[in-house]
Design an enzyme around this catalytic site. Structure first.
Site, PDB file in Angstrom:
ATOM      1  N   LYS A  76      18.752 -16.910 -18.870  1.00 15.20           N
ATOM      2  CA  LYS A  76      19.543 -17.211 -17.676  1.00 15.20           C
ATOM      3  C   LYS A  76      20.764 -16.280 -17.598  1.00 15.20           C
ATOM      4  O   LYS A  76      21.036 -15.675 -16.557  1.00 15.20           O
ATOM      5  CB  LYS A  76      19.990 -18.674 -17.708  1.00 15.20           C
ATOM      6  N   ARG A 128      25.719 -24.783 -18.614  1.00 16.45           N
ATOM      7  CA  ARG A 128      24.260 -24.858 -18.837  1.00 16.45           C
ATOM      8  C   ARG A 128      23.839 -24.085 -20.072  1.00 16.45           C
ATOM      9  O   ARG A 128      24.380 -23.027 -20.363  1.00 16.45           O
ATOM     10  CB  ARG A 128      23.503 -24.208 -17.675  1.00 16.45           C
ATOM     11  N   GLY A 150      14.267 -28.091 -19.445  1.00 17.56           N
ATOM     12  CA  GLY A 150      14.648 -29.496 -19.582  1.00 17.56           C
ATOM     13  C   GLY A 150      14.895 -29.965 -21.011  1.00 17.56           C
ATOM     14  O   GLY A 150      15.164 -31.139 -21.240  1.00 17.56           O
ATOM     15  N   MET A 167      17.244 -28.844 -23.282  1.00 18.81           N
ATOM     16  CA  MET A 167      18.645 -28.881 -23.732  1.00 18.81           C
ATOM     17  C   MET A 167      19.526 -29.440 -22.618  1.00 18.81           C
ATOM     18  O   MET A 167      19.057 -29.764 -21.541  1.00 18.81           O
ATOM     19  CB  MET A 167      19.077 -27.483 -24.141  1.00 18.81           C
ATOM     20  N   ARG A 225      13.739 -15.386 -11.905  1.00 21.64           N
ATOM     21  CA  ARG A 225      12.926 -15.082 -13.101  1.00 21.64           C
ATOM     22  C   ARG A 225      11.487 -14.829 -12.650  1.00 21.64           C
ATOM     23  O   ARG A 225      11.120 -15.160 -11.519  1.00 21.64           O
ATOM     24  CB  ARG A 225      12.978 -16.234 -14.099  1.00 21.64           C
ATOM     25  N   HIS A 270     -21.303 -27.816 -33.623  1.00 26.25           N
ATOM     26  CA  HIS A 270     -22.467 -27.448 -32.823  1.00 26.25           C
ATOM     27  C   HIS A 270     -22.223 -27.630 -31.336  1.00 26.25           C
ATOM     28  O   HIS A 270     -22.501 -26.749 -30.526  1.00 26.25           O
ATOM     29  CB  HIS A 270     -23.663 -28.305 -33.277  1.00 26.25           C
ATOM     30  N   ARG A 308     -29.564 -16.434 -31.270  1.00 23.08           N
ATOM     31  CA  ARG A 308     -29.852 -17.375 -32.367  1.00 23.08           C
ATOM     32  C   ARG A 308     -31.269 -17.885 -32.153  1.00 23.08           C
ATOM     33  O   ARG A 308     -31.486 -18.768 -31.323  1.00 23.08           O
ATOM     34  CB  ARG A 308     -28.859 -18.542 -32.331  1.00 23.08           C
ATOM     35  N   GLU A 322     -21.010 -12.614 -43.374  1.00 19.81           N
ATOM     36  CA  GLU A 322     -20.450 -13.953 -43.133  1.00 19.81           C
ATOM     37  C   GLU A 322     -20.188 -14.754 -44.400  1.00 19.81           C
ATOM     38  O   GLU A 322     -19.886 -15.932 -44.334  1.00 19.81           O
ATOM     39  CB  GLU A 322     -21.301 -14.737 -42.120  1.00 19.81           C
ATOM     40  N   SER A 357     -22.603  -7.202 -38.411  1.00 22.58           N
ATOM     41  CA  SER A 357     -21.996  -8.065 -37.395  1.00 22.58           C
ATOM     42  C   SER A 357     -21.286  -9.194 -38.135  1.00 22.58           C
ATOM     43  O   SER A 357     -21.904  -9.912 -38.925  1.00 22.58           O
ATOM     44  CB  SER A 357     -23.063  -8.633 -36.458  1.00 22.58           C
ATOM     45  N   ASN A 416     -17.680 -17.423 -37.924  1.00 26.36           N
ATOM     46  CA  ASN A 416     -17.702 -18.887 -38.072  1.00 26.36           C
ATOM     47  C   ASN A 416     -17.958 -19.215 -39.539  1.00 26.36           C
ATOM     48  O   ASN A 416     -17.216 -19.979 -40.166  1.00 26.36           O
ATOM     49  CB  ASN A 416     -18.820 -19.517 -37.233  1.00 26.36           C
ATOM     50  N   CYS A 454     -19.767 -11.548 -33.998  1.00 23.30           N
ATOM     51  CA  CYS A 454     -20.479 -12.461 -33.109  1.00 23.30           C
ATOM     52  C   CYS A 454     -20.091 -13.917 -33.344  1.00 23.30           C
ATOM     53  O   CYS A 454     -20.662 -14.815 -32.749  1.00 23.30           O
ATOM     54  CB  CYS A 454     -21.984 -12.264 -33.224  1.00 23.30           C
ATOM     55  N   TYR A 476     -17.797  -3.438 -31.079  1.00 28.39           N
ATOM     56  CA  TYR A 476     -17.950  -4.427 -30.010  1.00 28.39           C
ATOM     57  C   TYR A 476     -17.583  -5.830 -30.488  1.00 28.39           C
ATOM     58  O   TYR A 476     -17.512  -6.088 -31.700  1.00 28.39           O
ATOM     59  CB  TYR A 476     -19.391  -4.424 -29.463  1.00 28.39           C
TER      60      TYR A 476
HETATM   61  C1  PEP Z   1     -21.201 -17.128 -37.487  1.00 30.48           C
HETATM   62  O1  PEP Z   1     -21.323 -17.685 -38.572  1.00 30.48           O
HETATM   63  O2  PEP Z   1     -20.122 -16.656 -37.088  1.00 30.48           O
HETATM   64  C2  PEP Z   1     -22.348 -16.981 -36.586  1.00 30.48           C
HETATM   65  C3  PEP Z   1     -22.243 -16.293 -35.481  1.00 30.48           C
HETATM   66  O3  PEP Z   1     -23.470 -17.680 -36.900  1.00 30.48           O
HETATM   67  P1  PEP Z   1     -23.664 -19.252 -36.662  1.00 30.48           P
HETATM   68  O4  PEP Z   1     -22.524 -19.754 -35.870  1.00 30.48           O
HETATM   69  O5  PEP Z   1     -24.959 -19.420 -35.946  1.00 30.48           O
HETATM   70  O6  PEP Z   1     -23.703 -19.767 -38.054  1.00 30.48           O
HETATM   71 MG    MG Z   2     -23.337 -17.955 -39.330  1.00 28.58          MG
END
Ligand code: PEP
Ligand code: MG
Length: 929
Positions: free
Chosen positions: A42, A112, A121, A123, A356, A474, A583, A791, A810, A814, A877, A897
């Site tokens: 401000k 202020r 809001g 302070m 602002r 899932h 998959r 992985e 790749s 996860n 991925c 990628y």
């Molecule tokens: C992962 O493990 O990142 C992956 C893409 O495979 P999934 O989620 O099918 O195990």
């Molecule tokens: Mg996996």
């Protein structure tokens, strides 16, 4: 002692030598717009506007450094501060030609807070400071409105007592209510000037009684009290919580702005309003806002009176309107962005109180950015950076109609796994979902948690809601991939067991039964009662144009995770440059295919498995043909079967329950229709009871205590090579078929969960042998590539060994997150909220890549891999491939990628462009150094 105490405060002394207060007024400010850290947002804005010759009521800003020093030194101000502040008070009095406490021309100010980052809001703020028993008379004279003057005074007492003297605002309410009762009135508006005058007396007496102190009459004393209270409010619970949830550091401190009051309620030649230089909902270049004549700022926002559209000001006060338009256009040009501004008109004179960058919706951000480029206000690169990747979500999914959502009842909140708005009747199993949709109903599939065999229900449902599971459970992964609205891990839902047909909301009387309408907001994670109306956000022409600029700016490619042609079509429409993950297991869950898969799993020898696999081959081949055809000209990465096999079989516990029921009744017949179907998998004429026992035996054999770390990934292909053979055959046959039609296909075959190069070698041998065999049979050759997912940590650590054999990597982040952190991806939802609250993680590591941990492994694997094969193609991925911060990390880490769910492709494209532009400007800055 005294000596010691003095020596202890070098910091306070050092700070005292710095400039502690910045003045602004009469066209000149000590500070400027870039000084947000020191003057707060401000204060910096007020300085910038003043310097630009825009009419701003004069004032001064006490720096954030004074605030931090205040806290560092046991709430003591730096030496010499009070004297210094008095000089600025004098400067302000001179600029205004008014004096604090003066009986004729009293100076009234607002005090202020204003930190570097806006904390709306959180302070404290005090208005009309300087009013007392004497100056109130002058206010009456100048406003010719005694009611307003006394009302302002009594509000000031309430506000000041609350903020500074510890007498809560609410404690005054009974006094106000008593007065209403006595007078037989209902609302504040019915009070007269005399009422407020009496209230002032009564309030002062009340303050004295409650705090033991007189309400301060001296404006300087008032100012000091307010100033310190604003500093203190930096550390109030609200502000601390807000900073915590917005990642704002606690040690920044707040500035304090002391500014001359201007009044919009001095008659019909006065007024106040707020506005935007463009429509913040659509981005259209229109002057947008509202105002009220003869009113104060809070009247516009409080909704007591209905404000007028800002265009009407052109009729009420043509000259002021023109000036306001000129000023706001100038501000927009100056800041090169849409402005959100506040103004007050006092007796025909316009004052700007704030400006602002305006907050805007996703569609507005895109439209305004594109138009600003066309107006030559900003460059294309700046336009790209003006739109947050996540904002594109609003352009891609249905959204709730604002009012409809406001009127609806929110009953719970879970993890916002896949964005958009969905409504439907609650159903509690996948089969129910299919059945209800089959008869024309719209449904939300509500489950305790979902498993792969719910896929058919998920496919037809408008949205998915689960009580358990995290952001990569899932339901979440599949929901996002399908573009289904999805809320997971909503633990307020009390679903007693798997087969329940209703849920209760914990700690309430609310129950949702089969067929009741509910709505879910996948963008916020909210669950609402009833059928809340939705609308499709408009996809305007600017979006396409904007995305063209995005693609030109980025270097990282964006692929999609898609298993079937329908998802691939969506991915392509959203600009995917290939498929980064198919998959293959999802192809086996379709109801007509599952029995063959189950037959393969239940077979007791290789011959039996091969027989079942032969039946699966044509289905798998046609899936690949469709996928390759859709993505012709782009890479398609097909991953071998990954999940543990028991996921394809009936649930062990359900079978046990059914068996127990049959035995208790002395019956040999299975009652549960669904489970009964699965008994057909056991050949022969035995009774249901006998078959159920045999089935349970096999299911029990396959049961795993830690399925995620069990018999899955390449371990399946290594123990059952015939599965990898079948999948290779299906891929190569599909590619040959299409190549014969003149379509150029180069399949990329991907082996999951490799941790040891020998695992990869084992599978590569099978793939190559099968591919050669198929090509010889067909008399045709097709190019193909064989690569692996990285992985598990061992794969990253030995990436050089693996790269010697593999043609691409790749990152399956996860699993890599799960295995690196030792957090089960399906159970982490139970504790991640607490981890984030405690700042152990700043974000859910399954949504936003843990760059310091998992990210280090990724960097290591990239460098080891490329040390062996400099041109090794590398992608990601896991779910992180669609998360903007993670996409930027992948760009920096040198990946080729990212691959994400089809509906996130535009978000990833924009994040990739942000990364490239930022890298370019960082490079330039480095060069300049
Ligand atoms: C992962 O493990 O990142 C992956 C893409 O495979 P999934 O989620 O099918 O195990
Ligand atoms: Mg996996």
């Amino acid at each position: 002692m005294a000596k010691k105490a003095k020596a202890k405060k070098p910091a306070a002394k050092a700070k005292a030598s710095k400039k502690m207060i910045y003045f602004f007024g009469k066209g000149k400010a000590d500070g400027e717009g870039t000084m947000k850290g020191l003057l707060g947002g401000k204060g910096a804005g007020l300085a910038e506007m003043t310097n630009a010759g825009i009419p701003v009521p004069p004032g001064f800003t006490i720096t954030t450094e004074v605030c931090t020093s205040f806290f560092e030194n046991g709430k003591k101000l730096p030496a010499g501060f009070e004297e210094n502040m008095m000089q600025y008070v004098k400067k302000l009095e001179d600029a205004e030609n008014k004096k604090f406490g003066d009986a004729v021309s009293p100076l009234l100010v607002s005090v202020r807070s204003g930190a570097k980052f806006s904390m709306p809001g959180m302070m404290d703020t005090i208005l009309n400071l300087g009013i007392n028993d004497q100056t109130v008379q002058a206010v009456i004279k100048s406003t010719k409105n005694p009611r307003f003057a006394w009302d302002s005074y009594r509000r000031f007492i309430q506000m000041y007592s609350d903020v500074v003297m510890g007498v809560s605002k609410s404690k005054f309410e009974p006094l106000i209510d008593d007065r209403k009762k006595k007078k037989g009135i209902k609302y504040d508006v019915d009070f007269t000037a005399a009422d407020f005058e009496e209230m002032v007396k009564e309030f002062k007496a009340f303050v004295k009684k409650s705090s033991g102190k007189d309400f301060p009459q001296d404006p300087i004393e008032q100012l000091k009290g307010a100033r310190n209270a604003v500093f203190d409010s930096w550390m109030n619970d609200r502000a601390i919580y807000y900073r915590k949830s917005n990642g704002i550091p606690d040690d920044l401190g707040t500035a304090v702005n002391v500014q001359a009051m201007v009044f919009g309620n001095m008659g019909n030649d006065s007024g106040t309003g707020v506005g935007f230089t463009r429509n913040p909902a659509t981005g259209e270049r229109v002057f947008y806002g509202e105002y009220l004549l003869n009113a104060q700022g809070e009247d516009v926002v409080a909704g007591v009176r209905t404000p007028n559209p800002i265009a009407n000001l052109g009729n009420d006060m043509p000259a002021v309107y023109k000036q306001l338009r000129d000023i706001t256009s100038r501000l927009e040009k100056h800041y090169r962005d849409m402005q959100d501004f506040e103004f007050t008109i006092e007796k025909g004179k316009l004052y700007m109180l704030q400006t602002r960058s305006g907050k805007r919706t996703g569609p507005a951000a895109v439209r305004a950015a594109v138009e600003m480029v066309k107006e030559k206000l900003i460059t294309k690169e700046e336009a790209i950076l003006r739109v947050e990747p996540q904002q594109l979500d609003q352009l891609l999914h249905p959204v709730f109609i604002g009012k409809a959502k406001k009127d609806a009842k929110v009953i719970a909140k879970g993890i916002n796994a896949s964005p958009g708005a969905a409504t439907g009747k609650a159903v509690f199993s996948a089969d129910e979902a299919v059945e209800w949709v089959g008869r024309g109903e719209k449904v939300i599939l509500v489950r305790l948690e979902t498993s792969p065999d719910d896929i058919h229900g998920m496919d037809v449902a408008a949205g998915i809601l689960t009580a358990r599971g995290g952001a990569t459970s899932h339901a979440a992964v599949v929901g996002r991939q399908m573009g289904k609205v999805c809320v997971v891990g909503c633990d307020a839902l009390d679903i007693p067991h798997e087969d329940a047909k209703s849920f209760k909301v914990r700690d309430t009387n609310i129950e949702v039964k089969l067929g009741d309408w509910i709505s879910i907001d996948g963008t916020t994670g909210e669950v609402l009662l009833g059928n809340v109306a939705t609308e499709m956000p408009e996809l305007k022409g600017e979006f396409g144009e904007f995305m063209e600029w995005v693609d030109a700016a980025k270097t990282l490619k964006v692929r999609a995770n898609a298993d079937i042609p329908r998802d691939a079509i969506v991915a392509k429409k959203y600009g995917a440059q290939g498929i980064g993950l198919c998959r293959t297991e999802h192809m086996f869950f379709a109801p007509e295919r599952l029995p063959f898969m189950q037959e393969m799993i239940l077979a007791t020898d290789e011959a039996g498995r091969r027989k079942a696999l032969e039946k699966l081959l044509p289905m798998q081949r046609s899936d690949f043909t469709g996928l390759f055809e859709t993505m012709e000209g782009y890479g398609v990465t097909v991953r071998f079967l990954d999940p543990p096999l028991h996921e394809f079989l009936p649930n062990r516990e359900s079978l046990m329950v059914e068996l127990a029921k049959m035995e208790a009744k002395g019956s040999t017949k299975m009652e549960d229709e669904n489970l009964k179907k699965s008994l057909d998998l056991i050949p022969g004429n035995a009774s249901d009871l006998e078959k159920a026992k045999l089935l349970l035996n096999r299911v029990a054999e396959l049961h795993e205590f830690n399925p995620m770390l069990g018999h899955r990934g390449c371990r399946l292909g290594i123990t059952y090579p015939e599965i990898s053979e079948m999948q290779t055959r299906a891929i190569i046959e599909a590619a040959i078929e299409l190549n014969k039609k003149g379509k150029k296909i180069v399949p990329e075959i991907m082996v999951p969960l490799v941790g040891n190069v020998k695992e990869f070698q084992d599978q590569k041998k099978i793939i190559d042998a099968t591919a050669q065999k198929v090509m010889a049979e067909k008399g045709a050759k097709v190019p193909y590539m064989v690569g692996t997912m990285i992985e598990v940590p061992r794969a990253a650590i030995t990436a050089d060994e693996i790269a010697a054999e593999a043609e691409f990597f790749s990152f399956g982040t996860n699993d890599l997150t799960q295995t690196t952190l030792g957090f089960s991806r399906d159970d982490a939802g139970k504790f991640t909220k607490v981890y984030i609250d405690k700042k152990i993680f700043l974000a859910d590591p399954f949504q936003t890549l843990d760059q310091d941990g998992v990210g280090k492994l990724i960097k290591m694997a990239v460098s080891l891999g490329r040390s062996v094969k400099p041109k090794l193609k590398i992608g990601i991925c896991g779910e992180h491939g669609g998360d903007p911060a993670s996409v930027e990390f992948c760009d920096r880490a040198g990946l080729d990628y990212v691959s994400c769910s089809p509906y996130r492709v535009p978000i990833a494209r924009l994040a990739a462009a942000h990364a490239a532009i930022k890298a370019k400007s960082a490079g330039k800055a480095k060069k300049a150094k």
